[in-house]
Design a protein around this motif. Sequence first.
Motif, mmCIF file in Angstrom:
data_model
loop_
_atom_site.group_PDB
_atom_site.id
_atom_site.type_symbol
_atom_site.label_atom_id
_atom_site.label_comp_id
_atom_site.label_asym_id
_atom_site.label_seq_id
_atom_site.Cartn_x
_atom_site.Cartn_y
_atom_site.Cartn_z
ATOM 1 N N THR A 1 0.847 -1.133 0.205
ATOM 2 C CA THR A 1 0.218 -0.038 -0.071
ATOM 3 C C THR A 1 0.864 1.268 0.088
ATOM 4 O O THR A 1 1.808 1.298 0.716
ATOM 5 N N ILE A 2 0.676 2.266 -0.895
ATOM 6 C CA ILE A 2 1.348 3.243 -1.082
ATOM 7 C C ILE A 2 0.333 4.585 -0.310
ATOM 8 O O ILE A 2 -0.355 4.746 -1.032
ATOM 9 N N HIS A 3 0.827 4.907 0.883
ATOM 10 C CA HIS A 3 -0.186 5.890 1.446
ATOM 11 C C HIS A 3 0.018 7.326 0.824
ATOM 12 O O HIS A 3 -0.859 8.166 0.594
ATOM 13 N N HIS A 4 1.263 7.545 0.552
ATOM 14 C CA HIS A 4 1.718 8.770 -0.021
ATOM 15 C C HIS A 4 3.077 8.803 -0.429
ATOM 16 O O HIS A 4 3.877 7.852 0.033
ATOM 17 N N LEU A 5 3.446 9.647 -1.436
ATOM 18 C CA LEU A 5 4.908 9.425 -1.837
ATOM 19 C C LEU A 5 5.618 10.537 -1.440
ATOM 20 O O LEU A 5 5.359 11.723 -1.221
ATOM 21 N N ASP A 6 6.989 10.364 -0.974
ATOM 22 C CA ASP A 6 7.991 11.340 -0.446
ATOM 23 C C ASP A 6 9.007 11.464 -1.420
ATOM 24 O O ASP A 6 9.236 10.907 -2.386
ATOM 25 N N VAL A 7 9.870 12.579 -0.968
ATOM 26 C CA VAL A 7 10.945 12.956 -1.738
ATOM 27 C C VAL A 7 12.069 13.147 -0.500
ATOM 28 O O VAL A 7 12.083 13.845 0.139
ATOM 29 N N PHE A 8 13.207 12.192 -0.792
ATOM 30 C CA PHE A 8 14.324 12.002 0.345
ATOM 31 C C PHE A 8 15.621 12.390 -0.486
ATOM 32 O O PHE A 8 15.685 12.046 -1.607
ATOM 33 N N THR A 9 16.171 13.095 0.317
ATOM 34 C CA THR A 9 17.815 13.303 -0.065
ATOM 35 C C THR A 9 18.898 12.362 0.749
ATOM 36 O O THR A 9 19.779 12.386 -0.031
ATOM 37 N N THR A 10 18.494 11.911 1.709
ATOM 38 C CA THR A 10 19.311 10.810 2.371
ATOM 39 C C THR A 10 19.322 9.654 1.253
ATOM 40 O O THR A 10 18.471 9.103 0.905
ATOM 41 N N PRO A 11 20.576 9.326 0.890
ATOM 42 C CA PRO A 11 20.743 8.202 -0.178
ATOM 43 C C PRO A 11 20.003 6.908 0.178
ATOM 44 O O PRO A 11 19.383 6.203 -0.507
ATOM 45 N N GLU A 12 20.220 6.304 1.621
ATOM 46 C CA GLU A 12 19.472 5.162 1.754
ATOM 47 C C GLU A 12 18.008 5.201 1.748
ATOM 48 O O GLU A 12 17.361 4.496 1.520
ATOM 49 N N LEU A 13 17.695 6.373 2.222
ATOM 50 C CA LEU A 13 16.065 6.655 2.141
ATOM 51 C C LEU A 13 15.381 6.999 0.679
ATOM 52 O O LEU A 13 14.475 6.270 0.361
ATOM 53 N N ALA A 14 16.273 7.496 -0.092
ATOM 54 C CA ALA A 14 15.825 7.602 -1.446
ATOM 55 C C ALA A 14 15.840 6.154 -2.218
ATOM 56 O O ALA A 14 14.785 5.830 -2.893
ATOM 57 N N ALA A 15 16.915 5.250 -1.966
ATOM 58 C CA ALA A 15 16.841 3.939 -2.494
ATOM 59 C C ALA A 15 15.865 2.965 -1.878
ATOM 60 O O ALA A 15 15.237 2.401 -2.607
ATOM 61 N N CYS A 16 15.459 3.153 -0.670
ATOM 62 C CA CYS A 16 14.288 2.435 0.064
ATOM 63 C C CYS A 16 12.950 2.853 -0.579
ATOM 64 O O CYS A 16 12.237 1.805 -0.738
ATOM 65 N N HIS A 17 12.848 3.991 -0.897
ATOM 66 C CA HIS A 17 11.560 4.671 -1.284
ATOM 67 C C HIS A 17 11.349 4.092 -2.766
ATOM 68 O O HIS A 17 10.524 3.478 -3.087
#
Length: 362
Positions: free
Chosen positions: A113-129
């Motif tokens: 389930t995709i509740h909402h989309l985010d924009v991350f700058t932390t590399p680990e978070l961006a790759a996780c997303h």
Amino acid sequence: MRIALLTYSTRPRGGVVHTLALAEALAARGHDVDVWSLARGEDAGFFRPVDPAVRVCLVPLPDVPDEGVGPRILRSIAALGAAFAVEAPRRGYDVVHAQDCISANAVPDCVRTIHHLDVFTTPELAACHERAIVRPRAHVCVSAAVADEVRAGWGIETTVIPNGIDGARFAAAGSDAAGRAAWAQRLGRYVLAVGGIEPRKGSEHLVGAMALVQRREPGLRLVVAGGETLFDYRDYRARVLDRAAELGVVPELLGPVPDEQLPGLVAQASAFAFPSVKEGFGMAAMEALAAGVPVVMRDLPVLREVFDGSVAFAHDEAELACGLLDAARAPDGRRVEAGRTLAARHTWQRAAAAHERFYATL
């Protein structure tokens, strides 16, 4: 069906609330449901009791001093994934359904389930997303607006299943004079926001709007509840509180409110502020409507989709301030009733039935 629902925390946050309520509604329909979650720090259970018909599987995640967000996310994925890999074959799940980026990375061959989309700058978070969008075998979105974002950004088709709420609990709070009186005695008259102080919730804009409100209604306070999060928003929080001090706004920061006390807090509010800059559905606002509280929210496509006709919309701080003043002074009765009717339609029973039909197609 044997169903595993996975979430990232035991603490009160929208995705966790969704996971527990959906699990209980699916169990009530006769399914065998397990909820998997990380238990951070000293957590020994979820923020509220869970129906015994649902099996709870908690994976300990001890705190690590001075751990950064990126390493903590990676450690969370590894811990949840390793524990699930051991137990899942014994359970023989028909459906494995992840509710967030962390759990979708931990069990990549899943429904997400995709509740909402985010924009991350932390590399680990961006790759996780990114992985949590492209790797799952099937996708659910809680609104058509989020489904459109996923289609436009990744070319992925999703199934839209709107959220439910426990509307009866919040509606009952509107008639609970004793429960409301306790909050009135403690806080006086107030505008309520739920979700803590963080960028996605538009907290800085809310402070600016409340400065305008309090010029005309000095006795109308700003109360902010919630704020449980994995992320470090200390810099943003400091900036918001600095601006509040400059403007003479003194917010009452309650932090996470005990689950049994939340409906009374919501029902007693003179108005509910929802100035989020990014949302997937808006469960907290829907709960306020169920309690009969007038809601003023940012004019976003997703919120127009879900709430049009039952709330006041605002584009900037000035409009938000005007909407909150009007709501606190003289609520629009027709809009409030439209809100109650809308909230009554969004039940977890209805959401569970839609999930059941979706699961049967997999």
